[in-house]
Design a protein around this motif. Structure first.
Motif, PDB file in Angstrom:
ATOM      1  N   PHE A 111       0.885  -1.176   0.000  1.00 23.87           N
ATOM      2  CA  PHE A 111       0.000   0.000   0.000  1.00 23.87           C
ATOM      3  C   PHE A 111       0.914   1.216   0.000  1.00 23.87           C
ATOM      4  O   PHE A 111       1.499   1.561   1.026  1.00 23.87           O
ATOM      5  N   LEU A 157       1.149   7.011   8.574  1.00 22.55           N
ATOM      6  CA  LEU A 157       1.381   5.696   7.970  1.00 22.55           C
ATOM      7  C   LEU A 157       2.455   5.807   6.882  1.00 22.55           C
ATOM      8  O   LEU A 157       2.374   6.664   6.001  1.00 22.55           O
ATOM      9  N   ARG A 162       3.577  -6.136   3.094  1.00 19.25           N
ATOM     10  CA  ARG A 162       2.808  -6.167   4.347  1.00 19.25           C
ATOM     11  C   ARG A 162       1.967  -7.433   4.392  1.00 19.25           C
ATOM     12  O   ARG A 162       1.807  -8.125   3.391  1.00 19.25           O
ATOM     13  N   SER A 188      -3.665  -2.818  -3.210  1.00 14.76           N
ATOM     14  CA  SER A 188      -4.564  -2.293  -2.166  1.00 14.76           C
ATOM     15  C   SER A 188      -5.705  -3.281  -1.994  1.00 14.76           C
ATOM     16  O   SER A 188      -5.984  -4.103  -2.879  1.00 14.76           O
ATOM     17  N   VAL A 189      -6.387  -3.165  -0.880  1.00 12.89           N
ATOM     18  CA  VAL A 189      -7.591  -3.971  -0.666  1.00 12.89           C
ATOM     19  C   VAL A 189      -8.618  -3.601  -1.735  1.00 12.89           C
ATOM     20  O   VAL A 189      -9.295  -4.470  -2.307  1.00 12.89           O
ATOM     21  N   GLN A 190      -8.730  -2.293  -2.028  1.00 12.90           N
ATOM     22  CA  GLN A 190      -9.720  -1.821  -2.996  1.00 12.90           C
ATOM     23  C   GLN A 190      -9.576  -2.561  -4.324  1.00 12.90           C
ATOM     24  O   GLN A 190     -10.570  -3.013  -4.918  1.00 12.90           O
ATOM     25  N   ASN A 223      -9.986  -4.381   6.489  1.00 14.21           N
ATOM     26  CA  ASN A 223      -8.533  -4.585   6.448  1.00 14.21           C
ATOM     27  C   ASN A 223      -8.074  -4.911   7.864  1.00 14.21           C
ATOM     28  O   ASN A 223      -7.962  -4.036   8.707  1.00 14.21           O
ATOM     29  N   ILE A 229     -13.605  -1.473   3.730  1.00 11.98           N
ATOM     30  CA  ILE A 229     -13.542  -1.171   2.304  1.00 11.98           C
ATOM     31  C   ILE A 229     -14.601  -1.986   1.583  1.00 11.98           C
ATOM     32  O   ILE A 229     -14.711  -3.200   1.804  1.00 11.98           O
TER      33      ILE A 229
HETATM   34  O1  LIG Z   1      -5.362  -1.391   1.028  1.00 16.21           O
HETATM   35  C1  LIG Z   1      -5.495  -0.392   1.762  1.00 16.21           C
HETATM   36  N1  LIG Z   1      -6.380   0.572   1.427  1.00 16.21           N
HETATM   37  C2  LIG Z   1      -6.558   1.707   2.176  1.00 16.21           C
HETATM   38  O2  LIG Z   1      -7.385   2.583   1.823  1.00 16.21           O
HETATM   39  C3  LIG Z   1      -5.792   1.822   3.345  1.00 16.21           C
HETATM   40  N2  LIG Z   1      -5.720   2.776   4.306  1.00 16.21           N
HETATM   41  C4  LIG Z   1      -4.801   2.353   5.214  1.00 16.21           C
HETATM   42  O3  LIG Z   1      -4.485   2.975   6.284  1.00 16.21           O
HETATM   43  N3  LIG Z   1      -4.257   1.158   4.843  1.00 16.21           N
HETATM   44  C5  LIG Z   1      -4.885   0.803   3.681  1.00 16.21           C
HETATM   45  N4  LIG Z   1      -4.744  -0.287   2.887  1.00 16.21           N
END
Ligand SMILES: O=c1[nH]c(=O)c2[nH]c(=O)[nH]c2[nH]1
Length: 339
Positions: free
Chosen positions: A200, A211, A217, A264-266, A292, A327
């Protein structure tokens, strides 16, 4: 003096000549004697929604075909919306199909028709209520399936099963009188974790950000998914559910040796939804939620080297239950262009 519940229950109304409390008691009594009058709400209130039913009717269906048996175990919940408000407003029960009768109906319909998929059984239940009782304007049925799988003992066992709670399958079936049956299916509680191929980076950096970019990760989530069908008639519900589960696992994990990269998770969530819509033409939209579940790196730089140094293959993370990132996205088919 702070008032207590005792004060509230036993206190004599200060105004006994027609206060709100007195009127309410009189109305309830006269409704019990003759439930004919219209609701005495003085036009001030209206019931904007109502429904009632039985929740979690537990049901095990065993299909014995000679030596070979099959099972399905369900929690079935029913709900009826009556066209009349009289049961609520007047206390008149003549249109009320008792929730106890609704429970019996679930067992009797299972005996009569057998139990196929949760979706088809749900449709049998809502059809029954609508077409047996004209006072029912809408019927709903929620079915949650217990995750039994046939035991594999070298070969598939004839009559023994193992509980495999990787994910829960559920559906909600509803029908408004004169309308088509509407089916929503779902999967919940699919918890997964991978130890690499997740990053991410390049997100907003400003005065609110602490962050750091993470090129590597832990990625862990508990997937929830729900979807609907264009057509009840052509849908293969068992196949659709398995396809959704497999698409999530494939897009999350990738091939066993190399995995698949997640920026990303998205994006991973979107990829899984896209694969479902590509594979199952009867699904009109799908919505997934992926919290997450954070596993934080522990900063060991402040500890002396002699207590932190060891086998470099050991990596320790701190699992964080709350808060979790939340998410979700819903992906639907665009209407076909008529050009
Ligand atoms: O995959 C992620 N999407 C986010 O929008 C996000 N925000 C965050 O703090 N970590 C993550 N990880």
């Amino acid at each position: 003096m702070p008032w207590t519940s005792t004060n509230r229950i036993y206190a004599k109304p200060s105004n006994t000549s027609g206060g709100e409390g007195v009127t309410a008691v009189a109305t309830a009594n006269s409704a019990r004697a003759a439930p004919t009058a219209a609701a005495d709400t003085g036009g001030r209130f209206e019931l904007s929604d109502h429904g009632y039913g039985k929740s979690c009717v537990k049901l095990l269906h065993v299909y014995r075909d000679g030596e070979y048996h099959a099972i399905r175990e369900y929690d079935v919940s029913t709900e009826l919306k009556l066209t009349s408000e009289s049961p609520y407003v007047l206390g008149d029960n003549k249109d009320v199909v008792a929730t106890d009768s609704q429970k019996n109906t679930v067992y009797l319909l299972a005996k009569k028709h057998g139990v196929k998929t949760p979706e088809e059984f749900g449709a049998v239940v809502v059809n029954h209520f609508l077409y047996t009782y004209k006072q029912v304007g809408e019927a709903k049925c929620r079915v949650v399936e217990y995750p039994w799988e046939r035991l594999q003992a070298g070969a598939p066992h004839n009559h023994a099963f193992i509980f495999s709670p990787a994910a829960t399958r559920w559906c909600e079936v509803s029908q408004v009188r004169h309308d088509a049956v509407v089916v929503k299916s779902g999967l919940s509680g699919l918890r997964v974790l991978k130890t690499t191929q997740s990053a991410f980076v390049d997100f907003v950096q400003d005065e609110y950000t602490t962050l750091a970019d993470a090129a590597e990760r832990i990625f862990s989530t508990v997937v929830e998914a729900e979807w609907t069908y264009d057509s009840m008639r052509t849908a293969d519900f068992d196949n659709a559910w398995l396809t959704v589960k497999d698409a999530i696992l494939e897009k999350f994990a990738g091939p066993p040796d190399t995995g698949v990269y997640s920026p990303s998770v998205q994006h991973t969530l979107y990829q899984a939804e896209k694969m479902v819509l590509e594979k199952v033409s009867e699904i009109s939209w799908i919505k997934m939620t992926m919290p997450n579940k954070h596993y934080l790196n522990i900063d060991m730089s402040k500890f002396p080297a002699n207590v932190t140094k060891g086998d470099p293959r050991h990596h320790i993370y701190q699992p964080i239950d709350k808060p979790a990132g939340l998410i979700y996205a819903q992906l639907r088919r665009r209407p076909k262009s008529h050009l």
